[in-house]
Design an enzyme around this catalytic site. Structure first.
Site, short mmCIF file in Angstrom:
data_model
loop_
_atom_site.label_atom_id
_atom_site.label_comp_id
_atom_site.label_asym_id
_atom_site.label_seq_id
_atom_site.Cartn_x
_atom_site.Cartn_y
_atom_site.Cartn_z
N HIS A 294 26.06 -3.22 38.35
CA HIS A 294 25.48 -3.45 37.01
C HIS A 294 26.27 -4.48 36.21
O HIS A 294 25.78 -4.96 35.19
CB HIS A 294 25.43 -2.13 36.24
CG HIS A 294 24.44 -1.17 36.80
ND1 HIS A 294 23.27 -0.86 36.15
CD2 HIS A 294 24.42 -0.47 37.96
CE1 HIS A 294 22.58 0.00 36.88
NE2 HIS A 294 23.25 0.26 37.99
N ASP B 105 28.73 -10.41 30.10
CA ASP B 105 27.93 -9.19 30.22
C ASP B 105 27.02 -9.32 31.43
O ASP B 105 26.37 -10.36 31.60
CB ASP B 105 27.08 -9.01 28.95
CG ASP B 105 26.76 -7.55 28.66
OD1 ASP B 105 26.71 -6.75 29.62
OD2 ASP B 105 26.55 -7.20 27.48
C1 G6P Z 1 28.38 -0.04 31.60
C2 G6P Z 1 28.54 0.25 33.08
C3 G6P Z 1 28.11 1.67 33.43
C4 G6P Z 1 28.81 2.67 32.50
C5 G6P Z 1 28.52 2.32 31.05
C6 G6P Z 1 29.22 3.27 30.05
O1 G6P Z 1 27.04 -0.14 31.27
O2 G6P Z 1 27.82 -0.70 33.85
O3 G6P Z 1 28.40 1.96 34.78
O4 G6P Z 1 28.42 3.99 32.80
O5 G6P Z 1 28.97 1.00 30.80
O6 G6P Z 1 30.58 3.32 30.30
P1 G6P Z 1 31.31 4.70 30.64
O7 G6P Z 1 32.72 4.32 30.90
O8 G6P Z 1 31.16 5.54 29.40
O9 G6P Z 1 30.64 5.32 31.83
#
Ligand code: G6P
Length: 472
Positions: free
Chosen positions: A167, A374
């Site tokens: 992602h 991003d």
């Molecule tokens: C980004 C990443 C995700 C992640 C999200 C939130 O979008 O691509 O994999 O889950 O951030 O971050 P966190 O550390 O809270 O999972």
């Protein structure tokens, strides 16, 4: 590991996070509630349609939640100890890989004990996937937290089809090469049949890493590993466009957007920023540009910027520093230019439900999406989808994946503060006919290329790439 025949699933999603949070229920107990976030928004409709199990972590240290259903979806919650949260999640994922993959905006830290925790936790996810998957099942692994899972899973279950989607950006080789475990990461990913990236440039960077870090040969999008051929290509992610547009059209959401503008004192111009509070998002650059514009009165009197900065990774040092810096800068702008009953920046360090987000998007004349780097940025797509009357303008960083698709945006280099200021003024003063033309193009793109199409396109390609997985 052999599949558990009672629970065997033909489709398994493996992601670091479960798409639910454990919260207090009204009767004082605990319950699972859908949690906000790009990945969840993206995959929920697909999960519902296909059925299947979602393997992930709740976000808190503690024992595994195990198997349960939430809102009709099958969940398998894995546990992380307090040390694993520090070494795997806060450490290797978010203080090594995250800054490394985002062009070293913050310096990545390399610690061997963090890497060991990464290997251990990836193995736990791979074992859970191996136990859930039916013979010949499709397993879709997500994101940088789980790059070793494809290979670990393949070693246990040669019969399943494995897809991986990254992602976030995949960095250029000169940056990736800093990673002491670069070869293990490349080999881990190559356990998949198909690797999806947000942009072609990311897939290209990965293919280069295969050649340089692992000495493999590539041809077009294909990498050869022994007798296997793995493909790496771009599949830009999107949102549930129809679902969000429906929310934005609801009477109560439209009313709420009017209320928001009233509560702000009916300003002539409302700008909006919506981000996780993360150093990749360019919030400080945006505030600097906005502060100068207010100072120079280039946006007219009583302009308002609403900056939603949802709390994120709050125990990681770089995030704590960023929060302090953002709050100092907001305080400075408001202190200098505010009056009783007027603040130029409304800073909200909170998360909101989708309905409130849609109302905010409707209330904003100009949306500022200015990350320094991003993978995609779904906020940009959410804004255009909510603008059902085709008004509004989007200022968008050229360093987002979304910039490849949203040609109707006013593109900026967020490091160029003078250019950023000019772009904001341009968006604020754009002629209605031009704004409509731009918004129409962007809405059409996102509505046609929605998340269902993204998932279908990835899964179809996976099926074609790995047609010979043996159903047991
Ligand atoms: C980004 C990443 C995700 C992640 C999200 C939130 O979008 O691509 O994999 O889950 O951030 O971050 P966190 O550390 O809270 O999972």
């Amino acid at each position: 590991m052999s599949p558990n025949r009672n629970t065997a699933r033909d489709f398994v999603v493996v992601a670091s996070r479960l798409p639910v949070d454990r919260v207090e229920s009204p009767d004082g107990g605990k319950e699972w509630r859908p949690s906000p976030g790009g990945l969840v928004t993206a995959l929920e409709p697909v999960m519902r349609e296909a059925g299947g199990a979602w393997i992930g972590w709740s976000g808190d240290a503690g024992p595994a939640a195990g198997a349960f259903t939430a809102d009709g979806l099958q969940m398998v919650g894995l546990g992380l100890s307090e040390t694993e949260v520090r070494h795997f999640y806060e450490g290797f994922c978010n203080a090594t890989l995250w800054p490394l993959y985002h062009d070293v905006i913050a310096p990545p830290q390399f610690h061997r004990c963090w890497w060991e925790a990464y290997v251990t936790v990836n193995r736990r996810f791979a074992e859970a996937a191996a136990a859930q998957a039916a013979p010949g099942a499709t397993v879709w692994v997500h994101d940088y937290q789980l790059q070793l899972v494809p290979r670990m899973l393949r070693e246990q279950r040669g019969d399943v089809r494995i897809g991986f989607f990254n992602h976030i950006p995949f960095p250029g080789y000169e940056i990736f090469a800093q990673l002491p475990w670069r070869q293990q990461v490349v080999r881990g990913l190559l356990g998949a049949d198909l690797l999806g990236f947000q942009r072609r440039a990311d897939a290209g960077n990965f293919l280069r890493a295969c050649r340089r870090a692992a000495g493999l040969t590539t041809k077009g999008t294909a990498v050869r590993v022994g007798d296997r051929e793995i493909h790496a290509a771009a599949f830009p992610i999107s949102i549930d466009a129809a679902g969000l547009a429906e929310i934005a059209r609801r009477d109560e959401v439209v009313k709420r957007s009017i209320q928001i503008r009233e509560a702000l004192g009916e300003p002539a111009l409302v700008l909006l920023g919506v981000d996780r509070l993360d150093y990749t998002k360019g919030i400080l650059h945006r505030l600097r540009a906005y502060g100068e514009l207010v100072d120079e009165q280039r946006l007219g009197p009583r302009v308002v910027l609403i900056q939603v900065a949802s709390p994120s990774r709050e125990r990681v040092a770089a995030y704590q520093t960023l929060r302090d810096e953002v709050e100092v800068m907001v305080g400075r702008i408001n202190g200098q230019h505010g009056e009783v009953g007027y603040a130029p920046v409304h800073y909200l360090h909170q998360s909101y439900p989708r309905e409130e987000m849609a109302a905010l998007y409707l209330a904003a004349d100009v949306m500022l999406v200015t990350p320094l780097r991003d993978g995609m940025n779904l906020v940009a797509k959410e804004y255009v989808v909510c603008r059902t009357d085709e008004t509004g303008a989007l200022v968008l960083s050229e360093f987002t994946g979304a910039a490849d698709e949203l040609g109707g945006a006013i593109l900026v280099n967020p490091h160029d503060i003078a250019g950023l200021k000019d772009a904001i003024v341009r968006a604020a003063t754009i002629r209605p006919a031009e704004a409509r033309r731009r918004m129409r193009t962007m809405r059409r793109r996102v509505c046609q290329h929605d998340v269902a199409r993204w998932a279908a396109s990835f899964l179809d390609t996976l099926r074609q790439t790995a047609p010979n997985s043996t159903a047991g």
